[in-house]
Scaffold this motif. Structure first.
Motif, PDB file in Angstrom:
ATOM      1  N   LEU A 104       3.586  -5.624 -14.555  1.00 39.34           N
ATOM      2  CA  LEU A 104       4.790  -5.053 -15.157  1.00 39.34           C
ATOM      3  C   LEU A 104       6.011  -5.873 -14.790  1.00 39.34           C
ATOM      4  O   LEU A 104       6.059  -6.510 -13.735  1.00 39.34           O
ATOM      5  CB  LEU A 104       5.013  -3.616 -14.665  1.00 39.34           C
ATOM      6  CG  LEU A 104       4.010  -2.572 -15.127  1.00 39.34           C
ATOM      7  CD1 LEU A 104       4.246  -1.265 -14.410  1.00 39.34           C
ATOM      8  CD2 LEU A 104       4.093  -2.381 -16.636  1.00 39.34           C
ATOM      9  N   GLU A 105       7.013  -5.797 -15.654  1.00 40.71           N
ATOM     10  CA  GLU A 105       8.286  -6.436 -15.354  1.00 40.71           C
ATOM     11  C   GLU A 105       9.014  -5.618 -14.287  1.00 40.71           C
ATOM     12  O   GLU A 105       8.985  -4.386 -14.299  1.00 40.71           O
ATOM     13  CB  GLU A 105       9.142  -6.512 -16.611  1.00 40.71           C
ATOM     14  CG  GLU A 105      10.483  -7.170 -16.374  1.00 40.71           C
ATOM     15  CD  GLU A 105      11.348  -7.236 -17.620  1.00 40.71           C
ATOM     16  OE1 GLU A 105      12.374  -7.925 -17.543  1.00 40.71           O
ATOM     17  OE2 GLU A 105      11.019  -6.607 -18.632  1.00 40.71           O
ATOM     18  N   LEU A 106       9.655  -6.318 -13.368  1.00 36.72           N
ATOM     19  CA  LEU A 106      10.473  -5.702 -12.332  1.00 36.72           C
ATOM     20  C   LEU A 106      11.914  -6.099 -12.611  1.00 36.72           C
ATOM     21  O   LEU A 106      12.239  -7.287 -12.615  1.00 36.72           O
ATOM     22  CB  LEU A 106      10.035  -6.181 -10.948  1.00 36.72           C
ATOM     23  CG  LEU A 106      10.875  -5.759  -9.756  1.00 36.72           C
ATOM     24  CD1 LEU A 106      10.933  -4.240  -9.610  1.00 36.72           C
ATOM     25  CD2 LEU A 106      10.304  -6.394  -8.480  1.00 36.72           C
TER      26      LEU A 106
ATOM     27  N   ASP B  93       0.823  -1.213   0.000  1.00 36.65           N
ATOM     28  CA  ASP B  93       0.000   0.000   0.000  1.00 36.65           C
ATOM     29  C   ASP B  93       0.855   1.261   0.000  1.00 36.65           C
ATOM     30  O   ASP B  93       0.542   2.229  -0.694  1.00 36.65           O
ATOM     31  CB  ASP B  93      -0.942   0.019   1.207  1.00 36.65           C
ATOM     32  CG  ASP B  93      -2.075  -0.978   1.079  1.00 36.65           C
ATOM     33  OD1 ASP B  93      -2.366  -1.435  -0.047  1.00 36.65           O
ATOM     34  OD2 ASP B  93      -2.683  -1.310   2.120  1.00 36.65           O
ATOM     35  N   GLU B  94       1.947   1.244   0.763  1.00 33.92           N
ATOM     36  CA  GLU B  94       2.826   2.408   0.790  1.00 33.92           C
ATOM     37  C   GLU B  94       3.479   2.629  -0.575  1.00 33.92           C
ATOM     38  O   GLU B  94       3.577   3.762  -1.052  1.00 33.92           O
ATOM     39  CB  GLU B  94       3.899   2.259   1.871  1.00 33.92           C
ATOM     40  CG  GLU B  94       4.772   3.485   2.004  1.00 33.92           C
ATOM     41  CD  GLU B  94       5.731   3.443   3.177  1.00 33.92           C
ATOM     42  OE1 GLU B  94       6.584   4.349   3.253  1.00 33.92           O
ATOM     43  OE2 GLU B  94       5.643   2.515   4.014  1.00 33.92           O
ATOM     44  N   LEU B  95       3.907   1.554  -1.224  1.00 33.32           N
ATOM     45  CA  LEU B  95       4.502   1.680  -2.550  1.00 33.32           C
ATOM     46  C   LEU B  95       3.495   2.196  -3.572  1.00 33.32           C
ATOM     47  O   LEU B  95       3.813   3.065  -4.390  1.00 33.32           O
ATOM     48  CB  LEU B  95       5.077   0.345  -3.014  1.00 33.32           C
ATOM     49  CG  LEU B  95       6.371  -0.105  -2.343  1.00 33.32           C
ATOM     50  CD1 LEU B  95       6.754  -1.500  -2.830  1.00 33.32           C
ATOM     51  CD2 LEU B  95       7.499   0.881  -2.582  1.00 33.32           C
TER      52      LEU B  95
ATOM     53  N   HIS C 288       7.820  -7.144  -5.549  1.00 30.89           N
ATOM     54  CA  HIS C 288       7.262  -8.166  -6.441  1.00 30.89           C
ATOM     55  C   HIS C 288       5.737  -8.082  -6.490  1.00 30.89           C
ATOM     56  O   HIS C 288       5.134  -8.257  -7.550  1.00 30.89           O
ATOM     57  CB  HIS C 288       7.707  -9.558  -5.995  1.00 30.89           C
ATOM     58  CG  HIS C 288       9.171  -9.787  -6.186  1.00 30.89           C
ATOM     59  ND1 HIS C 288       9.717 -10.119  -7.411  1.00 30.89           N
ATOM     60  CD2 HIS C 288      10.205  -9.709  -5.320  1.00 30.89           C
ATOM     61  CE1 HIS C 288      11.026 -10.249  -7.284  1.00 30.89           C
ATOM     62  NE2 HIS C 288      11.351  -9.999  -6.026  1.00 30.89           N
ATOM     63  N   GLU C 289       5.120  -7.793  -5.347  1.00 30.85           N
ATOM     64  CA  GLU C 289       3.662  -7.645  -5.298  1.00 30.85           C
ATOM     65  C   GLU C 289       3.216  -6.460  -6.152  1.00 30.85           C
ATOM     66  O   GLU C 289       2.205  -6.538  -6.856  1.00 30.85           O
ATOM     67  CB  GLU C 289       3.191  -7.463  -3.854  1.00 30.85           C
ATOM     68  CG  GLU C 289       3.356  -8.707  -3.006  1.00 30.85           C
ATOM     69  CD  GLU C 289       3.169  -8.434  -1.515  1.00 30.85           C
ATOM     70  OE1 GLU C 289       2.831  -7.288  -1.127  1.00 30.85           O
ATOM     71  OE2 GLU C 289       3.377  -9.373  -0.719  1.00 30.85           O
TER      72      GLU C 289
ATOM     73  N   ARG D 196      16.154  -7.706  -4.186  1.00 31.38           N
ATOM     74  CA  ARG D 196      15.567  -8.788  -4.982  1.00 31.38           C
ATOM     75  C   ARG D 196      14.547  -9.626  -4.201  1.00 31.38           C
ATOM     76  O   ARG D 196      13.599 -10.155  -4.769  1.00 31.38           O
ATOM     77  CB  ARG D 196      16.677  -9.686  -5.516  1.00 31.38           C
ATOM     78  CG  ARG D 196      16.206 -10.702  -6.529  1.00 31.38           C
ATOM     79  CD  ARG D 196      17.344 -11.508  -7.108  1.00 31.38           C
ATOM     80  NE  ARG D 196      18.406 -10.719  -7.706  1.00 31.38           N
ATOM     81  CZ  ARG D 196      18.386 -10.227  -8.946  1.00 31.38           C
ATOM     82  NH1 ARG D 196      17.341 -10.433  -9.713  1.00 31.38           N
ATOM     83  NH2 ARG D 196      19.405  -9.541  -9.417  1.00 31.38           N
ATOM     84  N   ASP D 197      14.722  -9.762  -2.899  1.00 33.98           N
ATOM     85  CA  ASP D 197      13.825 -10.588  -2.092  1.00 33.98           C
ATOM     86  C   ASP D 197      12.728  -9.787  -1.390  1.00 33.98           C
ATOM     87  O   ASP D 197      11.993 -10.338  -0.563  1.00 33.98           O
ATOM     88  CB  ASP D 197      14.631 -11.369  -1.045  1.00 33.98           C
ATOM     89  CG  ASP D 197      15.575 -12.371  -1.683  1.00 33.98           C
ATOM     90  OD1 ASP D 197      15.244 -12.895  -2.770  1.00 33.98           O
ATOM     91  OD2 ASP D 197      16.651 -12.613  -1.112  1.00 33.98           O
TER      92      ASP D 197
END
Length: 145
Positions: A73-75, A29-31, A65-66, A59-60
């Motif tokens: 979209l690609e990360l 939510d913050e992101l 990733h969410e 990376r982890d």
């Protein structure tokens, strides 16, 4: 609900990438809130985003990733040495350097991904911050196919 370009038709052709940095455990939510705020400053929406990037050190981080999955979209993750060419364009931080191996994360990640996707990468203003995250946006010119 996330705003879309149909709310701002003139902005629909602008493509941007987002470089993201965050503390461990930062929430999705913050992101999302930070990303929407960053885009809104330029009258853009999530429909303008064509990629997300962060540093390999993250990376982890589940929330990154969410976010990528949520936006479909690609990360892309960049190693600190891949960000070196873009560090001179941004202000660095000793704490960030100690934690990630890179003096800055959001801006160089945005520029590195924009350069990978096209030509003439350019930051859209300064990065934005929340309590646990940073977000920088970059534009680029699509190279002719």
């Amino acid at each position: 609900m996330l705003p879309t370009t149909s709310d701002h038709p003139s902005a629909s052709s602008i493509q941007v990438v987002a470089g993201l940095g965050c503390r461990r455990g930062c929430s999705l939510d913050e992101l999302i809130d930070l990303l929407i705020h960053s885009l809104a400053q330029h009258e853009l929406t999530v429909d303008n985003i064509v990629g997300l990037a962060s540093i390999a050190h993250k990376r982890d981080e589940a929330s990154l990733h969410e976010l990528a999955e949520h936006l479909a979209l690609e990360l892309v993750f960049f190693a600190p040495e891949q960000l070196s060419p873009y560090q001179a364009l941004t202000a660095g931080n000793a704490l960030t350097q100690a934690a990630t191996g890179s003096p800055a994360v959001a801006e160089p990640c945005a520029l590195a991904l924009a350069a990978r996707m096209g030509a003439s990468p350019c930051l859209l203003g300064e990065k934005n911050r929340s309590a646990s995250a940073t977000c920088a946006l970059a534009t680029f010119d699509r190279e002719p196919a």
